[in-house]
Motif scaffolding. Structure first.
Motif, PDB file in Angstrom:
ATOM      1  N   MET A 124       0.821  -1.192   0.000  1.00 27.50           N
ATOM      2  CA  MET A 124       0.000   0.000   0.000  1.00 27.50           C
ATOM      3  C   MET A 124       0.868   1.261   0.000  1.00 27.50           C
ATOM      4  SD  MET A 124      -2.903   1.532   0.126  1.00 27.50           S
ATOM      5  CE  MET A 124      -4.364   1.120   0.994  1.00 27.50           C
ATOM      6  N   LEU A 125       1.890   1.272   0.854  1.00 25.66           N
ATOM      7  CA  LEU A 125       2.767   2.437   0.935  1.00 25.66           C
ATOM      8  C   LEU A 125       3.538   2.638  -0.368  1.00 25.66           C
ATOM      9  CD1 LEU A 125       3.973   1.762   4.565  1.00 25.66           C
ATOM     10  CD2 LEU A 125       2.589   3.713   3.855  1.00 25.66           C
ATOM     11  N   ARG A 126       4.041   1.550  -0.945  1.00 22.83           N
ATOM     12  CA  ARG A 126       4.763   1.659  -2.222  1.00 22.83           C
ATOM     13  C   ARG A 126       3.830   2.127  -3.326  1.00 22.83           C
ATOM     14  NH1 ARG A 126       7.276  -3.123  -0.488  1.00 22.83           N
ATOM     15  NH2 ARG A 126       5.787  -4.323  -1.688  1.00 22.83           N
ATOM     16  N   ALA A 127       2.618   1.614  -3.334  1.00 19.17           N
ATOM     17  CA  ALA A 127       1.645   2.007  -4.365  1.00 19.17           C
ATOM     18  C   ALA A 127       1.350   3.505  -4.275  1.00 19.17           C
ATOM     19  CB  ALA A 127       0.362   1.201  -4.208  1.00 19.17           C
ATOM     20  N   ALA A 142      -2.909   0.232  -5.163  1.00 21.95           N
ATOM     21  CA  ALA A 142      -3.451   0.652  -3.870  1.00 21.95           C
ATOM     22  C   ALA A 142      -4.830   0.035  -3.642  1.00 21.95           C
ATOM     23  CB  ALA A 142      -3.524   2.175  -3.794  1.00 21.95           C
ATOM     24  N   ALA A 143      -5.652   0.037  -4.670  1.00 14.74           N
ATOM     25  CA  ALA A 143      -6.991  -0.565  -4.557  1.00 14.74           C
ATOM     26  C   ALA A 143      -6.893  -2.062  -4.285  1.00 14.74           C
ATOM     27  CB  ALA A 143      -7.793  -0.305  -5.833  1.00 14.74           C
ATOM     28  N   ARG A 146       0.313  12.780  -5.959  1.00 11.71           N
ATOM     29  CA  ARG A 146      -0.300  11.641  -6.652  1.00 11.71           C
ATOM     30  C   ARG A 146      -1.816  11.722  -6.461  1.00 11.71           C
ATOM     31  NH1 ARG A 146       3.914   9.715  -9.701  1.00 11.71           N
ATOM     32  NH2 ARG A 146       5.680   9.162  -8.382  1.00 11.71           N
ATOM     33  N   LEU A 147      -2.455  12.530  -7.292  1.00 11.72           N
ATOM     34  CA  LEU A 147      -3.878  12.842  -7.121  1.00 11.72           C
ATOM     35  C   LEU A 147      -4.785  11.625  -7.230  1.00 11.72           C
ATOM     36  CD1 LEU A 147      -3.942  16.191  -9.077  1.00 11.72           C
ATOM     37  CD2 LEU A 147      -4.439  15.901  -6.646  1.00 11.72           C
ATOM     38  N   GLU A 148      -4.505  10.741  -8.167  1.00 18.02           N
ATOM     39  CA  GLU A 148      -5.385   9.584  -8.363  1.00 18.02           C
ATOM     40  C   GLU A 148      -5.381   8.681  -7.126  1.00 18.02           C
ATOM     41  OE1 GLU A 148      -6.231   5.988 -11.574  1.00 18.02           O
ATOM     42  OE2 GLU A 148      -4.587   7.392 -11.934  1.00 18.02           O
ATOM     43  N   VAL A 149      -4.207   8.440  -6.574  1.00 19.46           N
ATOM     44  CA  VAL A 149      -4.114   7.615  -5.367  1.00 19.46           C
ATOM     45  C   VAL A 149      -4.743   8.351  -4.187  1.00 19.46           C
ATOM     46  CG1 VAL A 149      -2.535   6.529  -3.722  1.00 19.46           C
ATOM     47  CG2 VAL A 149      -2.087   6.371  -6.169  1.00 19.46           C
ATOM     48  N   ALA A 150      -4.456   9.628  -4.050  1.00 18.84           N
ATOM     49  CA  ALA A 150      -5.027  10.406  -2.952  1.00 18.84           C
ATOM     50  C   ALA A 150      -6.551  10.405  -3.022  1.00 18.84           C
ATOM     51  CB  ALA A 150      -4.488  11.831  -2.970  1.00 18.84           C
ATOM     52  N   ASP A 151      -7.097  10.517  -4.233  1.00 18.27           N
ATOM     53  CA  ASP A 151      -8.549  10.488  -4.401  1.00 18.27           C
ATOM     54  C   ASP A 151      -9.120   9.153  -3.936  1.00 18.27           C
ATOM     55  OD1 ASP A 151     -11.101  11.527  -5.362  1.00 18.27           O
ATOM     56  OD2 ASP A 151     -10.882  10.044  -6.973  1.00 18.27           O
ATOM     57  N   LEU A 152      -8.477   8.076  -4.330  1.00 19.61           N
ATOM     58  CA  LEU A 152      -8.926   6.744  -3.890  1.00 19.61           C
ATOM     59  C   LEU A 152      -8.885   6.650  -2.372  1.00 19.61           C
ATOM     60  CD1 LEU A 152      -9.571   3.678  -4.377  1.00 19.61           C
ATOM     61  CD2 LEU A 152      -7.081   3.347  -4.346  1.00 19.61           C
ATOM     62  N   LEU A 153      -7.775   7.046  -1.776  1.00 25.26           N
ATOM     63  CA  LEU A 153      -7.632   6.955  -0.325  1.00 25.26           C
ATOM     64  C   LEU A 153      -8.624   7.861   0.395  1.00 25.26           C
ATOM     65  CD1 LEU A 153      -3.746   6.876  -0.264  1.00 25.26           C
ATOM     66  CD2 LEU A 153      -5.292   4.949   0.204  1.00 25.26           C
ATOM     67  N   ALA A 154      -8.880   9.028  -0.159  1.00 29.72           N
ATOM     68  CA  ALA A 154      -9.865   9.938   0.435  1.00 29.72           C
ATOM     69  C   ALA A 154     -11.247   9.295   0.430  1.00 29.72           C
ATOM     70  CB  ALA A 154      -9.879  11.263  -0.323  1.00 29.72           C
ATOM     71  N   ARG A 155     -11.608   8.678  -0.700  1.00 26.34           N
ATOM     72  CA  ARG A 155     -12.917   8.023  -0.782  1.00 26.34           C
ATOM     73  C   ARG A 155     -13.023   6.832   0.174  1.00 26.34           C
ATOM     74  NH1 ARG A 155     -13.354   5.925  -5.776  1.00 26.34           N
ATOM     75  NH2 ARG A 155     -11.440   6.774  -6.623  1.00 26.34           N
ATOM     76  N   LEU A 156     -11.881   6.265   0.532  1.00 28.73           N
ATOM     77  CA  LEU A 156     -11.857   5.134   1.460  1.00 28.73           C
ATOM     78  C   LEU A 156     -11.763   5.571   2.921  1.00 28.73           C
ATOM     79  CD1 LEU A 156      -9.533   2.737  -0.560  1.00 28.73           C
ATOM     80  CD2 LEU A 156     -12.019   2.519  -0.207  1.00 28.73           C
ATOM     81  N   GLY A 157     -11.762   6.887   3.147  1.00 25.92           N
ATOM     82  CA  GLY A 157     -11.788   7.397   4.517  1.00 25.92           C
ATOM     83  C   GLY A 157     -10.431   7.650   5.146  1.00 25.92           C
ATOM     84  N   ALA A 158      -9.392   7.838   4.351  1.00 29.53           N
ATOM     85  CA  ALA A 158      -8.064   8.127   4.908  1.00 29.53           C
ATOM     86  C   ALA A 158      -8.112   9.397   5.752  1.00 29.53           C
ATOM     87  CB  ALA A 158      -7.050   8.268   3.783  1.00 29.53           C
ATOM     88  N   ASP A 159      -7.279   9.436   6.752  1.00 29.92           N
ATOM     89  CA  ASP A 159      -7.252  10.537   7.711  1.00 29.92           C
ATOM     90  C   ASP A 159      -6.391  11.691   7.196  1.00 29.92           C
ATOM     91  OD1 ASP A 159      -7.102  12.209   9.904  1.00 29.92           O
ATOM     92  OD2 ASP A 159      -6.302  10.685  11.276  1.00 29.92           O
ATOM     93  N   PRO A 160      -6.994  12.868   6.909  1.00 27.84           N
ATOM     94  CA  PRO A 160      -6.200  14.015   6.432  1.00 27.84           C
ATOM     95  C   PRO A 160      -5.377  14.673   7.537  1.00 27.84           C
ATOM     96  CG  PRO A 160      -8.436  14.720   6.784  1.00 27.84           C
ATOM     97  CD  PRO A 160      -8.407  13.220   7.035  1.00 27.84           C
ATOM     98  N   ASP A 161      -5.603  14.243   8.783  1.00 28.77           N
ATOM     99  CA  ASP A 161      -4.905  14.832   9.924  1.00 28.77           C
ATOM    100  C   ASP A 161      -3.897  13.879  10.566  1.00 28.77           C
ATOM    101  OD1 ASP A 161      -6.438  17.174   9.649  1.00 28.77           O
ATOM    102  OD2 ASP A 161      -8.028  16.354  10.917  1.00 28.77           O
ATOM    103  N   ALA A 162      -3.606  12.752   9.907  1.00 28.14           N
ATOM    104  CA  ALA A 162      -2.642  11.787  10.455  1.00 28.14           C
ATOM    105  C   ALA A 162      -1.260  12.434  10.500  1.00 28.14           C
ATOM    106  CB  ALA A 162      -2.628  10.525   9.595  1.00 28.14           C
ATOM    107  N   VAL A 163      -0.666  12.458  11.686  1.00 30.28           N
ATOM    108  CA  VAL A 163       0.602  13.150  11.919  1.00 30.28           C
ATOM    109  C   VAL A 163       1.762  12.156  11.860  1.00 30.28           C
ATOM    110  CG1 VAL A 163       1.888  14.583  13.566  1.00 30.28           C
ATOM    111  CG2 VAL A 163      -0.594  14.799  13.412  1.00 30.28           C
ATOM    112  N   ASP A 164       2.818  12.533  11.126  1.00 23.01           N
ATOM    113  CA  ASP A 164       4.008  11.680  11.068  1.00 23.01           C
ATOM    114  C   ASP A 164       5.053  12.158  12.080  1.00 23.01           C
ATOM    115  OD1 ASP A 164       5.357  13.866   9.946  1.00 23.01           O
ATOM    116  OD2 ASP A 164       5.822  12.874   8.066  1.00 23.01           O
ATOM    117  N   VAL A 165       6.243  11.573  12.062  1.00 22.20           N
ATOM    118  CA  VAL A 165       7.262  11.917  13.054  1.00 22.20           C
ATOM    119  C   VAL A 165       7.781  13.342  12.911  1.00 22.20           C
ATOM    120  CG1 VAL A 165       8.002   9.530  13.432  1.00 22.20           C
ATOM    121  CG2 VAL A 165       9.156  10.924  11.714  1.00 22.20           C
ATOM    122  N   GLN A 166       7.607  13.958  11.752  1.00 23.39           N
ATOM    123  CA  GLN A 166       8.029  15.342  11.550  1.00 23.39           C
ATOM    124  C   GLN A 166       6.919  16.341  11.842  1.00 23.39           C
ATOM    125  OE1 GLN A 166      11.498  15.479   8.298  1.00 23.39           O
ATOM    126  NE2 GLN A 166       9.475  15.753   7.499  1.00 23.39           N
TER     127      GLN A 166
END
Length: 189
Positions: A1-4, A13-14, A42-62
């Protein structure tokens, strides 16, 4: 998933999601697939993930989030894609800034205009360095037309030109010291 997500491969990713991969799986730096897609626009992947409920506020180590990174990349299209997910525009990056601060520093004119018109981002937010978007546009910008336009947009959207940096120096004083005559004229009005 991460590589995709990094490759921009929406089909992979799908397939990963269908095989049971979590939408918000994390890498070693706590980046989600959505954050990786945003970083590389990567708009196409982001769109897919957004439709699947990905968290726009997920915080990374930075302390980056997908939303905050749109200010770094200046991608209006990505910002438009994320906005329906109701990202928290008050979240702050590792420097204590909101998305328009790095966008102003980097000269992302269209993004600054769009974000100020379509979100409730604070135009006068002061980051941990003591700078607003207006100060960053002057102090870290190049004084050229892009930054002149950003300063004009920030002022049109109500930026307070009197907010100084930690040393008490205003954006106008910085512009004059750098020889940014056009920006100084905008700030002196």
């Amino acid at each position: 998933m991460l590589r995709a997500a990094t490759r921009g491969d929406a089909d992979a990713a799908a397939l990963a999601v269908r095989a049971g991969a979590p939408v918000d799986v994390r890498d070693a730096r706590r980046r989600t697939p959505l954050l990786l897609a945003v970083i590389d626009d990567r708009l196409e992947v982001a769109d897919l993930l957004a439709r699947l409920g990905a968290d726009p506020d997920a915080v990374d180590v930075q302390q980056d989030t997908p939303w905050l990174v749109t200010g770094v990349t200046g991608s209006v299209a990505m910002g438009q894609l994320l906005l329906p997910l109701d990202p928290d525009v008050t979240l702050r990056n590792r420097y204590g800034g909101v998305s328009i601060i790095p966008a102003s520093e980097r000269g992302h004119v269209a993004y600054v205009r769009w974000a100020l018109q379509h979100t409730a981002v604070d135009v006068d937010h002061v980051n941990d360095l003591g700078w607003t978007a207006l100060l960053e546009a002057v102090v870290l910008g190049e004084g050229t037309e892009r930054w002149q336009r950003i300063v004009a947009i920030l002022l049109e959207q109500g930026a307070d030109r009197s907010i100084p940096d930690r040393d008490g120096v205003t954006a106008l004083a910085h512009a004059r010291a750098r020889g940014y005559d056009e920006i100084a004229a905008l700030l002196a009005r």
